[in-house]
Each structure stands twice: as C-alpha cells, then as structure tokens.
Scaffold this active site. Structure first.
Site, PDB file in Angstrom:
ATOM      1  N   CYS A  68       0.841  -1.199   0.000  1.00  0.00           N
ATOM      2  CA  CYS A  68       0.000   0.000   0.000  1.00  0.00           C
ATOM      3  C   CYS A  68       0.878   1.253   0.000  1.00  0.00           C
ATOM      4  CB  CYS A  68      -0.890  -0.012   1.243  1.00  0.00           C
ATOM      5  SG  CYS A  68      -1.929   1.445   1.427  1.00  0.00           S
TER       6      CYS A  68
ATOM      7  N   SER B 287       0.619   3.883   1.737  1.00  0.00           N
ATOM      8  CA  SER B 287       0.884   4.488   3.041  1.00  0.00           C
ATOM      9  C   SER B 287       2.236   4.049   3.606  1.00  0.00           C
ATOM     10  CB  SER B 287      -0.223   4.141   4.024  1.00  0.00           C
ATOM     11  OG  SER B 287      -1.449   4.599   3.524  1.00  0.00           O
TER      12      SER B 287
ATOM     13  N   HIS C 250       4.696   6.123   1.889  1.00  0.00           N
ATOM     14  CA  HIS C 250       4.719   7.456   2.491  1.00  0.00           C
ATOM     15  C   HIS C 250       5.568   7.470   3.761  1.00  0.00           C
ATOM     16  CE1 HIS C 250       2.087   9.292  -0.320  1.00  0.00           C
ATOM     17  NE2 HIS C 250       1.003   8.638   0.044  1.00  0.00           N
TER      18      HIS C 250
ATOM     19  N   HIS D 294       0.555  -2.570   6.929  1.00  0.00           N
ATOM     20  CA  HIS D 294      -0.646  -2.325   7.735  1.00  0.00           C
ATOM     21  C   HIS D 294      -1.858  -3.007   7.133  1.00  0.00           C
ATOM     22  CE1 HIS D 294      -0.545   0.626   4.573  1.00  0.00           C
ATOM     23  NE2 HIS D 294      -1.846   0.663   4.657  1.00  0.00           N
TER      24      HIS D 294
ATOM     25  N   CYS E  56      -7.338  -2.690   4.104  1.00  0.00           N
ATOM     26  CA  CYS E  56      -6.989  -1.288   3.846  1.00  0.00           C
ATOM     27  C   CYS E  56      -7.600  -0.806   2.548  1.00  0.00           C
ATOM     28  CB  CYS E  56      -5.481  -1.044   3.858  1.00  0.00           C
ATOM     29  SG  CYS E  56      -5.085   0.695   3.588  1.00  0.00           S
TER      30      CYS E  56
END
Ligand code: CU
Length: 367
Positions: A40, A42, A45, A61, A168
């Site tokens: 993902c 995120s 990031h 996550h 997610c």
C-alpha cells in the site's frame, strides 16, 4: 521466537529483511502468523517521510493471517482462526466508538504515533534494540503481535490472499463511498486517482448504482483498470483539463460526488471544482502533514458545496468487512481482478518499485 521481518530503519532507506525477536503476546494481544501483506502507498509514504512514523519499525498495515497464540484474557479469537488486522485500533467505548465512528478513536492515533502497543512497549527487538509496530499491525513479518481488538476473524473458506486487501484498500475506498459520501443510485461521480484506493472508490460507486463514474489518472494502464472496475468515462489528466471535461460530461453542472485518492492539494482542488451545487468532495489521499488546500468561500455558501475527508472508509470494520465478503461472494466486489501481482516476501522492495511505477492495481507479498 525469531521471525523474518521487513524493517524501515530511517526515512529514505529501503526495507531491510532481518531476523527479529518476537515476544509472546501479553494480555489482550494476539500472535498472528501472517499469510499475506498488502503493498500500500501508506507504507511508501512512511519510507519517504510524508507520513510520520516512529522508527525503526516493521512496516505493513494491510494483511491476513492465522492466529498462532493468544495472550491472557483474549476471547474474541483462538489459535487457528483466520484473521485480518485492522490498522485503526479502537477502544469500543469512547464517544467516537459509541457513535459508530471507530476510525476516529484516539487509541488508533496513539498507537500510530508511538509505534508501541497499548502498554507502551513493543513486542519486537533486534539485537536488543526496540523495533516499533507500524500502525499497530506490522504485517511485513512472518509473525506479528497485534492488540486483540485490532484483529477481525474471517471465514476459513475465504481465500487469505484476497482477504489481505480488505483491511486497507477495499474498506478505505468502498467505505468512503458507502459510509462517507453515501452515493445514491443514478448519481454522477468523479474519481481522481485510479490506484489501489481509487479503484475501490470506482467499484464502490458502481455497486452503489452511480450512473456516471468518471475516472481521472495520468497513466493509460490505470485508466484501463478503472474501466474494468466500473468507470463509465476516463480522462487522462496529463493531457486534458479534467474539470472542464467532467463539466462537459454532466451537462455543464458538475458531479454530485468527487473523490480524491491521490494525495495532492492540486487534485483535491480539482475534485472540489468538479462539483455541482450541493455536491460533495471526499478526500481519501494523504499528503505531508503541512499540506493545505484552499477553496472559494462563495461556492461553499451560495452553492452549498461540501469538502470533507474519510479515514479508513469511515467504517465499522466488524460490520463492514463481513458485508464486503458477502459482496465478493455474490460477484459484485472485484477482488480477483484487484490482486494483480504476488511477490515472495524477499522481493518486497521490488513490489514497492512496481507500485511507484504505477504498474499494478494491488499486489501482495506472501510468506
Ligand atoms: Cu493502506
């Protein structure tokens, strides 16, 4: 016990696969043997520093796995249960949880900011050094210890690889449509960004019965994915003025709902500018902490437009994830098509390279 895990030591580095020490679960915690970890943005990031994470940490996550052990007091799951971790921990009793908004629970923020479990410590160490839990999940590990309230039991006959995406990408995108915007049948929707989240916004809008679903991206292969997931129109934002085209496709009025799933203030503004009167723009993408977006005040007042955001699909996972599973089983929710690539865990950095190049709809690493 020892387990292989993908550790981010410092912002700007690549993930390093190391043998970390995993402690036994304590009270109200669960040891999960991971089956799959979702790739993902995120996590990316966190690697670039856009998202502040407490480091060093085991990232990941989104995932799925099987309960290997439970700590004292755990009654919600038992060893052998199939589960997905939830990256937004919630206490179940605060005003937000009581109001059906568990994604806004302060516990979720606490665990994300500190990288430590609720008792203030971690269950991972490497050469005696503390390793943090990313979002309380750390799915990029063969074994992870997770608060019992942040794992959700799923049916054993549901494929674990596809289950990994529910925690997610799917719940965030589809949930933003169902729970935040509450898209109505026959309405018009614009979606900026056709990555893992955007594709789920698109399929959520299709399931909700939107008449027009206009996808905007700058990569032709992603616009192709968008059509596969239910977009009725596509716009290449690198060559066309997306706002003008969206207005042209809606008799000059603009759309009733616009979603931003990229994480750029410029496209957030475009989403807002694409709205008709009383239209709602929902920001799902994340930006660096200091980013701002401005909108003309008079359109807020005289056109009653709405600009809002949605975290974790504004969802109640224990209610919404079983519904998503049912939608998959009836052929309405596309998970097989979403899972475009599987990587062995050892190739996790290659998986992130492919994500950065925009090659995949969604990919996973498997253990
Ligand atoms: Cu995610």
């Amino acid at each position: 016990m020892k387990a292989k895990a993908a550790v981010l030591f410092e912002v700007g580095q690549r993930l390093q696969i190391r043998d970390v020490e995993v402690q036994a679960p304590r009270a109200d915690e669960v040891l999960v043997r991971m089956a799959a970890g979702g790739i993902c943005h995120s996590d990316l990031h966190a690697m670039t520093g856009h998202l502040v994470a407490s480091l060093p940490a085991i990232l990941g996550h989104e995932g799925s796995g099987i309960v290997a052990d439970v700590g004292p007091g755990v009654t919600s799951v038992k060893p052998g249960d199939h589960v997905i971790p939830l990256w937004r921990l919630s206490c179940g009793t605060c005003e937000y949880c009581s109001d059906g908004r568990p994604a806004l629970c302060p516990e979720g923020t606490q665990i994300r900011m500190t990288g430590r479990l609720l008792d203030g410590s971690t269950r991972f160490t490497l050469d005696g050094q503390e390793i943090k839990h990313f979002a309380g999940v750390s799915s990029f590990a063969e074994y992870s210890v997770i608060p019992a309230r942040a794992v959700l039991k799923i049916p054993e006959d549901f494929p674990l690889d596809r289950a990994a995406l529910l925690g997610c990408a799917v719940i965030t995108g589809v949930g933003a449509v169902f729970n935040c915007a509450r898209v109505r049948p026959g309405s018009s929707v614009a979606v900026f960004g056709a990555g893992g989240i955007g594709l789920n916004v698109i399929q959520g809008a299709a399931i909700a019965g939107a008449e027009k679903i206009i996808a905007v991206d700058i990569l032709p292969n992603k616009l192709e994915f968008a059509r596969q997931f239910g977009a009725t129109h596509t716009i290449n934002g690198s060559t066309a003025n997306a706002v003008e085209q969206i207005r042209a496709l809606t008799d000059g009025k603009g759309v009733e709902y616009a979603f931003e799933a990229i994480g750029l203030p410029a496209t957030m503004r475009q989403a807002y500018d694409s709205l008709r009167k009383r239209g709602m723009a929902v920001v799902v993408g994340v930006t660096p902490m200091t980013a701002e977006v401005s909108v003309p005040v008079m359109s807020l007042v005289y056109e009653e437009r709405i600009l809002t955001g949605s975290v974790y699909g504004s969802s109640r996972p224990s209610i919404d994830i079983p519904k998503l599973i049912a939608l998959y089983r009836t052929g309405k929710l596309k998970l097989d098509e979403l899972l475009t690539r599987r990587y062995p865990f050892a190739q996790i950095n290659e998986a992130y390279d492919a994500l950065e190049r925009g090659e995949v709809a969604r990919s996973i690493v498997t253990f």
